[in-house]
Design a protein around this motif. Sequence first.
Motif, short mmCIF file in Angstrom:
data_model
loop_
_atom_site.label_atom_id
_atom_site.label_comp_id
_atom_site.label_asym_id
_atom_site.label_seq_id
_atom_site.Cartn_x
_atom_site.Cartn_y
_atom_site.Cartn_z
N LYS A 1 49.58 32.52 24.31
CA LYS A 1 48.95 33.46 25.21
C LYS A 1 50.01 33.99 26.17
O LYS A 1 50.70 33.22 26.83
CB LYS A 1 47.83 32.74 25.97
N VAL A 2 50.16 35.30 26.23
CA VAL A 2 51.17 35.90 27.09
C VAL A 2 50.63 35.91 28.51
O VAL A 2 49.57 36.48 28.78
CB VAL A 2 51.50 37.33 26.63
N PRO A 3 51.32 35.26 29.45
CA PRO A 3 50.81 35.22 30.82
C PRO A 3 50.94 36.59 31.49
O PRO A 3 51.82 37.38 31.18
CB PRO A 3 51.70 34.19 31.51
N ARG A 4 50.02 36.86 32.40
CA ARG A 4 50.06 38.09 33.17
C ARG A 4 51.17 38.01 34.19
O ARG A 4 51.44 36.96 34.75
CB ARG A 4 48.75 38.28 33.93
N SER A 5 51.78 39.15 34.50
CA SER A 5 52.75 39.18 35.58
C SER A 5 52.09 39.60 36.88
O SER A 5 52.50 39.18 37.96
CB SER A 5 53.92 40.10 35.25
N VAL A 6 51.03 40.43 36.78
CA VAL A 6 50.27 40.85 37.96
C VAL A 6 48.79 40.79 37.61
O VAL A 6 48.38 41.30 36.58
CB VAL A 6 50.64 42.29 38.38
N ALA A 7 48.01 40.18 38.47
CA ALA A 7 46.56 40.15 38.31
C ALA A 7 45.96 40.81 39.55
O ALA A 7 46.33 40.49 40.68
CB ALA A 7 46.07 38.71 38.19
N VAL A 8 45.05 41.77 39.33
CA VAL A 8 44.47 42.54 40.43
C VAL A 8 42.97 42.38 40.42
O VAL A 8 42.32 42.56 39.39
CB VAL A 8 44.84 44.03 40.31
N LEU A 9 42.41 42.04 41.58
CA LEU A 9 40.97 41.94 41.76
C LEU A 9 40.52 42.99 42.77
O LEU A 9 41.06 43.05 43.88
CB LEU A 9 40.59 40.56 42.31
N GLU A 10 39.57 43.81 42.38
CA GLU A 10 38.95 44.75 43.31
C GLU A 10 37.72 44.04 43.86
O GLU A 10 36.81 43.69 43.12
CB GLU A 10 38.55 46.04 42.59
N VAL A 11 37.71 43.80 45.17
CA VAL A 11 36.64 43.05 45.80
C VAL A 11 35.97 43.90 46.86
O VAL A 11 36.49 44.94 47.27
CB VAL A 11 37.17 41.72 46.40
N SER A 12 34.80 43.48 47.33
CA SER A 12 34.08 44.20 48.37
C SER A 12 34.60 43.84 49.75
O SER A 12 34.71 44.69 50.62
CB SER A 12 32.59 43.88 48.32
N ASP A 13 34.90 42.56 49.96
CA ASP A 13 35.34 42.11 51.27
C ASP A 13 36.02 40.75 51.14
O ASP A 13 35.62 39.93 50.32
CB ASP A 13 34.15 42.00 52.22
N LEU A 14 37.02 40.53 51.97
CA LEU A 14 37.67 39.23 52.06
C LEU A 14 36.94 38.44 53.14
O LEU A 14 36.83 38.90 54.28
CB LEU A 14 39.15 39.39 52.43
N LEU A 15 36.43 37.28 52.82
CA LEU A 15 35.67 36.47 53.77
C LEU A 15 36.55 35.46 54.49
O LEU A 15 36.41 35.24 55.69
CB LEU A 15 34.52 35.76 53.07
N ALA A 16 37.45 34.81 53.76
CA ALA A 16 38.31 33.79 54.35
C ALA A 16 39.55 33.61 53.50
O ALA A 16 39.50 33.75 52.28
CB ALA A 16 37.55 32.46 54.45
N PHE A 17 40.66 33.30 54.18
CA PHE A 17 41.90 33.02 53.47
C PHE A 17 42.75 32.09 54.30
O PHE A 17 42.98 32.32 55.48
CB PHE A 17 42.69 34.30 53.18
N ASP A 18 43.19 31.01 53.68
CA ASP A 18 44.13 30.07 54.26
C ASP A 18 45.16 29.78 53.18
O ASP A 18 44.82 29.26 52.13
CB ASP A 18 43.41 28.78 54.67
N PRO A 19 46.42 30.15 53.40
CA PRO A 19 47.43 29.96 52.35
C PRO A 19 47.66 28.50 51.94
O PRO A 19 48.10 28.24 50.83
CB PRO A 19 48.70 30.54 52.95
N VAL B 1 37.53 48.57 54.17
CA VAL B 1 36.68 48.32 55.31
C VAL B 1 36.67 49.59 56.15
O VAL B 1 37.73 50.03 56.61
CB VAL B 1 37.18 47.12 56.15
N ASN B 2 35.51 50.19 56.30
CA ASN B 2 35.36 51.44 57.05
C ASN B 2 36.35 52.50 56.58
O ASN B 2 36.97 53.20 57.39
CB ASN B 2 35.53 51.19 58.56
N GLY B 3 36.53 52.61 55.29
CA GLY B 3 37.40 53.62 54.71
C GLY B 3 38.88 53.29 54.75
O GLY B 3 39.70 54.07 54.26
N ALA B 4 39.27 52.16 55.32
CA ALA B 4 40.68 51.77 55.39
C ALA B 4 40.99 50.76 54.28
O ALA B 4 40.29 49.76 54.13
CB ALA B 4 41.00 51.16 56.75
N PRO C 1 46.64 49.41 62.07
CA PRO C 1 47.11 48.73 60.85
C PRO C 1 48.14 47.64 61.19
O PRO C 1 48.97 47.83 62.07
CB PRO C 1 47.76 49.84 60.03
N ALA C 2 48.01 46.53 60.51
CA ALA C 2 48.94 45.42 60.73
C ALA C 2 49.27 44.75 59.41
O ALA C 2 48.45 44.72 58.49
CB ALA C 2 48.34 44.41 61.70
N ASN C 3 50.47 44.24 59.32
CA ASN C 3 50.91 43.47 58.16
C ASN C 3 51.22 42.06 58.63
O ASN C 3 51.80 41.87 59.70
CB ASN C 3 52.18 44.07 57.55
#
Length: 170
Positions: free
Chosen positions: A31-49, A96-99, A149-151
């Motif tokens: 199985k050839v592994p993906r180099s990039v996987a993209v998910l289109e989601v409605s909203d991010l609820l939580a993230f902790d690296p 989120v709100n068009g952004a 906007p912030a990164n």
Amino acid sequence: MTNIISRRHALAGLAAGLALAPAVSFAGLAKVPRSVAVLEVSDLLAFDPLVRRDREGNNYLNLAFRTEPRSTGRAFKLLDEIAAQAVPELRLHWNVNGAAQSLTMFNANVLMHKCAYLSQQGQGRNYDEFGLVVESTHGNLRRADATGPANADYWVTPEGLRWERRLASA
């Protein structure tokens, strides 16, 4: 001693071999592994690296997001496909709100994923929610908040988690 087989047995063996040959040849392909996987989601609820564990050694979910019911199946299929293998880049996109917002995780490894099919429970919710345990070495979160906007870049190091936030230039 000589083995003698009938023509009928020879043809049956040949037919069986031809029927099995394609299955055997495709089964050996890696199985050839993906180099990039993209998910289109409605909203991010939580993230902790960081992947955190409880006293019994079970992992806490460290990424949660919502999907629209029409894209839940695609998201689940992609997560099944990349589960338990390192993906050089895992991206989540949402608005989120068009952004436009995004989370990019590098050297990501999805250890576990669950889906709550809330849209199918008849309680008026038009979304489904995913919870994941995902490891990554570094990444970035691009969001628009009240200050604009912030990164935010993050790195998971042996010393812990390091965040670097900066305002995006206009």
